[in-house]
Design a protein around this motif. Sequence first.
Motif, short mmCIF file in Angstrom:
data_model
loop_
_atom_site.label_atom_id
_atom_site.label_comp_id
_atom_site.label_asym_id
_atom_site.label_seq_id
_atom_site.Cartn_x
_atom_site.Cartn_y
_atom_site.Cartn_z
N UNK A 1 77.95 11.58 37.94
CA UNK A 1 77.78 11.92 36.46
C UNK A 1 77.43 10.46 35.70
N UNK A 2 77.87 9.33 36.37
CA UNK A 2 77.43 7.97 35.72
C UNK A 2 76.23 7.82 36.03
N UNK A 3 75.60 8.06 37.27
CA UNK A 3 74.12 7.59 37.65
C UNK A 3 73.08 8.61 36.69
N UNK B 1 83.36 27.40 32.33
CA UNK B 1 81.94 27.34 32.34
C UNK B 1 81.34 27.10 33.66
N UNK B 2 80.42 27.86 33.82
CA UNK B 2 79.74 27.96 35.35
C UNK B 2 79.19 27.01 35.77
N UNK B 3 78.50 26.02 34.99
CA UNK B 3 78.03 24.98 35.46
C UNK B 3 79.10 23.75 35.90
N UNK B 4 80.05 23.88 35.43
CA UNK B 4 81.39 22.84 35.82
C UNK B 4 81.62 23.38 37.11
N UNK B 5 82.02 24.77 37.26
CA UNK B 5 82.63 25.40 38.54
C UNK B 5 81.55 25.02 39.66
N UNK B 6 80.08 25.07 39.44
CA UNK B 6 79.19 24.79 40.35
C UNK B 6 78.98 23.70 40.71
N UNK B 7 79.24 22.51 39.86
CA UNK B 7 79.30 21.19 40.15
C UNK B 7 80.27 20.88 41.13
N UNK B 8 81.44 21.49 40.87
CA UNK B 8 82.59 21.13 41.78
C UNK B 8 82.58 21.85 42.90
N UNK C 1 81.51 12.01 29.81
CA UNK C 1 82.57 12.63 30.43
C UNK C 1 82.92 12.40 31.91
N UNK C 2 82.22 11.62 32.64
CA UNK C 2 82.44 11.25 33.88
C UNK C 2 83.75 10.71 34.20
N UNK D 1 80.74 18.98 31.77
CA UNK D 1 79.42 18.80 31.83
C UNK D 1 78.78 19.78 31.10
N UNK D 2 79.50 20.79 30.63
CA UNK D 2 78.70 21.88 29.93
C UNK D 2 78.71 21.60 28.40
N UNK D 3 77.50 21.99 27.89
CA UNK D 3 76.93 21.40 26.65
C UNK D 3 76.58 22.39 25.56
N UNK D 4 77.17 22.49 24.32
CA UNK D 4 76.89 23.46 23.62
C UNK D 4 76.03 22.95 22.27
#
Length: 178
Positions: free
Chosen positions: A76-78, A52-59, A83-84, A15-18
């Motif tokens: 992620x779908x809502x 990516x920190x945002x992915x780790x924090x999400x989990x 990439x849900x 879910x990290x975006x560049x």
Amino acid sequence: CRSGSIRVNEKTVGIATMFEISCEECKKKTTIDNERTKFNNERIVRKSTDSYLINCLFVLGLQQIGCGAAESNVILTYLNLPHGRSFMSNNFRQIELRMRQSIKQIASASMDEALQEEVLLTSNNQQNTAFEIPLTVAYDMGWNKRSSGRLYNSISGHGVMVGGYSKKILQYMSMSKC
């Protein structure tokens, strides 16, 4: 650039975006990137989802509220994030495995501190002069699935010991039949 055409490229990893913003006229480029993190001083792998920190924090956030990979897909779908389904099937477990050792180290250090606090609180409240100080604790355990009131047939379970004075976790155990 005032007169040049601007092009924006977007790339997602989990879910990290560049974003890469470039001007076709003057060829200047700017990159906006998500913050990355290292595990145990390993080098950062740019394409790795778990860097990516945002992915780790999400989990980690999902784990804290008792959710897992299937729930990540729903959230992620809502939120209409990309990439849900792939995050659920590929990335969630990979990130969990990478964070596991760090979480265990933090939990172990926390329980060591809680045990020291419990010993101190017990010795202050009991006026005990013996070398060994008996602790008052509560213990509870559970199996993750139970089919009836008497039949415990889950393949995994957990147990937790809580200090009588500090009310903090002093020890835990996870069990598995596999």
